[in-house]
Design a protein around this motif. Structure first.
Motif, short mmCIF file in Angstrom:
data_model
loop_
_atom_site.label_atom_id
_atom_site.label_comp_id
_atom_site.label_asym_id
_atom_site.label_seq_id
_atom_site.Cartn_x
_atom_site.Cartn_y
_atom_site.Cartn_z
N UNK A 62 0.80 -1.22 0.00
CA UNK A 62 0.00 0.00 0.00
C UNK A 62 0.84 1.28 0.00
N UNK A 63 2.16 1.15 0.12
CA UNK A 63 3.00 2.34 0.17
C UNK A 63 3.75 2.57 -1.13
N UNK A 64 4.40 3.71 -1.22
CA UNK A 64 5.26 4.05 -2.35
C UNK A 64 6.03 5.31 -1.97
N UNK A 65 7.08 5.59 -2.74
CA UNK A 65 7.93 6.74 -2.42
C UNK A 65 7.28 8.07 -2.78
N UNK A 66 6.28 8.04 -3.66
CA UNK A 66 5.61 9.27 -4.07
C UNK A 66 4.10 9.07 -4.02
N UNK A 92 -2.07 -9.59 4.17
CA UNK A 92 -1.04 -8.81 4.85
C UNK A 92 -0.98 -7.43 4.20
N UNK A 93 -0.95 -6.41 5.03
CA UNK A 93 -0.91 -5.02 4.55
C UNK A 93 0.48 -4.47 4.81
N UNK A 94 1.22 -4.28 3.72
CA UNK A 94 2.63 -3.92 3.82
C UNK A 94 2.87 -2.52 3.26
N UNK A 95 3.46 -1.68 4.06
CA UNK A 95 3.85 -0.33 3.63
C UNK A 95 5.02 0.13 4.46
N UNK A 96 5.31 1.42 4.40
CA UNK A 96 6.35 1.96 5.24
C UNK A 96 5.82 2.24 6.63
N UNK A 97 6.72 2.61 7.54
CA UNK A 97 6.30 2.91 8.91
C UNK A 97 5.25 4.03 8.93
N UNK A 98 5.37 4.96 7.99
CA UNK A 98 4.42 6.05 7.94
C UNK A 98 3.03 5.66 7.49
N UNK A 99 2.89 4.45 6.95
CA UNK A 99 1.57 3.97 6.50
C UNK A 99 0.83 3.19 7.57
N UNK A 100 1.49 2.87 8.67
CA UNK A 100 0.94 1.94 9.65
C UNK A 100 -0.36 2.44 10.27
N UNK A 101 -0.40 3.71 10.66
CA UNK A 101 -1.60 4.24 11.33
C UNK A 101 -2.80 4.21 10.39
N UNK A 133 3.38 -3.31 8.45
CA UNK A 133 4.18 -2.13 8.11
C UNK A 133 5.40 -1.97 9.02
N UNK A 134 5.39 -2.68 10.15
CA UNK A 134 6.49 -2.55 11.09
C UNK A 134 7.62 -3.54 10.83
N UNK A 135 7.49 -4.39 9.83
CA UNK A 135 8.51 -5.41 9.59
C UNK A 135 9.82 -4.79 9.12
N UNK A 136 10.92 -5.33 9.60
CA UNK A 136 12.21 -4.98 9.02
C UNK A 136 12.24 -5.46 7.58
N UNK A 137 13.07 -4.81 6.77
CA UNK A 137 13.01 -5.08 5.34
C UNK A 137 13.38 -6.52 5.00
#
Length: 322
Positions: free
Chosen positions: A190-194, A219-228, A245-249
């Motif tokens: 669900x995340x991306x750099x832009x 499973x919902x995977x994004x960056x830490x900023x997507x978790x909330x 979203x909290x998983x280490x890479x």
């Protein structure tokens, strides 16, 4: 661990996880030309190479070179690479980029063999071996440049598949945390750099509801900023799933390696999914779709950007992929 002197040092440019995956076939091809069958890698921290390549047999060690800011940043980057070459004492440096700073640093450090893209920039004056890529290739995609460079320097690349090897300890973590959850495992990226590369989160929730009859685990995977935002979506829409979203890479890559399907934005996780051999449906708006891997199925939205890409069209392709 003591690192032997005299290995080949490969410089990878300042890009992210996806670019690291694109470069893996080139790294292996360069290593295959050496008696040691290994190379040293110099990369930016944004590549996350130490986490992702911990199990890669062709990489002996990875050094990070920080991005420098300020008026003297180019001079400082030359000094950084000079110091790295003095530390590692490589017999050759391969620069998978057009910039001149690593070439200058290697020359000042006395590295006798220096190869690089060139592309008509100042780098060429500091290289000892050609051929260089022609200026006409400046606007070409990174993967095209790598393929042309490999051909020009006689490197053998049988496949562009990155074939990333997951870290064994990360695979164990995935099994311990998630092994009890029902199959199939579908990962939503669900995340991306832009922001322009992001499919609206509500579309992912609608997609998950549409695919509910398939069963299994989402499973919902994004960056830490997507978790909330993911937590809020799972709480209000009753679509179910696990927020990872909290998983280490490295653990995220291991989860993708064990998943049955990835559906997500044009992002690092999309490239990781394809790189570990998991079928990956990539959602593309106005960015060029990727097709370097047989595991990657790009879906390009109609005019109007990512928001115009319909849930129904993605769900239909997902059902065919499971």
């Amino acid at each position: 661990m003591s690192i032997p002197a005299g290995l080949v040092l490969v410089y990878m440019p300042d890009r992210g996880v996806g670019d690291l995956m694109w470069h893996l076939p080139t790294l292996r091809a360069i290593a295959a030309t050496t008696p040691e069958r290994k190379v040293l890698l110099a990369a930016r921290p944004s590549s996350r190479a130490r986490e992702l390549l911990a199990a890669e047999p062709c990489v002996e060690a990875i050094d990070y070179l920080d991005y420098r800011a300020g008026r003297l940043r180019h001079l400082v980057e030359i000094v950084d690479f000079y110091k790295l070459c003095r530390l590692r004492r490589p017999r050759a440096v391969w620069i998978l980029e057009k910039i001149d700073r690593p070439a200058i640093g290697a020359a000042l450090a006395g590295v006798r063999e220096r190869r690089g893209f060139g592309l008509g920039h100042g780098q060429e004056a500091w290289l000892t071996h050609g051929p260089h890529l022609p200026r006409a290739m400046r606007p070409a995609h990174r993967i095209e440049k790598l393929a042309a460079f490999e051909a020009a320097h006689g490197l053998t690349v049988g496949s562009r598949e990155p074939a990333l090897i997951p870290v064994p300890a990360a695979l164990e973590t995935v099994e311990q945390r998630f092994g009890h959850l029902p199959r199939p495992w579908v990962v939503y990226g669900v995340g991306a750099s832009e922001p322009r590369r992001c499919w609206p989160l509500e579309n992912f929730t609608r997609l998950s509801a549409d695919l509910a009859d398939i069963g299994g685990t989402r499973f919902w995977l994004g960056g830490f900023g997507d978790s909330a935002a993911v937590d809020a979506a799972l709480a209000t829409d009753d679509v179910g799933g696990v927020n990872v979203c909290d998983l280490k890479l490295d653990v995220g890559a291991a989860l993708l390696a064990r998943a049955d399907l990835f559906i997500g934005n044009d992002s690092g996780p999309l490239n990781l999914a394809a790189s570990v051999g998991t079928p990956a449906i990539g959602l593309f708006g106005d960015s060029p779709p990727l097709d370097y891997s047989r595991f990657l199925k790009p879906i390009v939205g109609p005019p109007g950007g990512m928001a115009a890409l319909s849930v129904e069209s993605v769900a239909a392709i997902a059902r065919l992929s499971l």
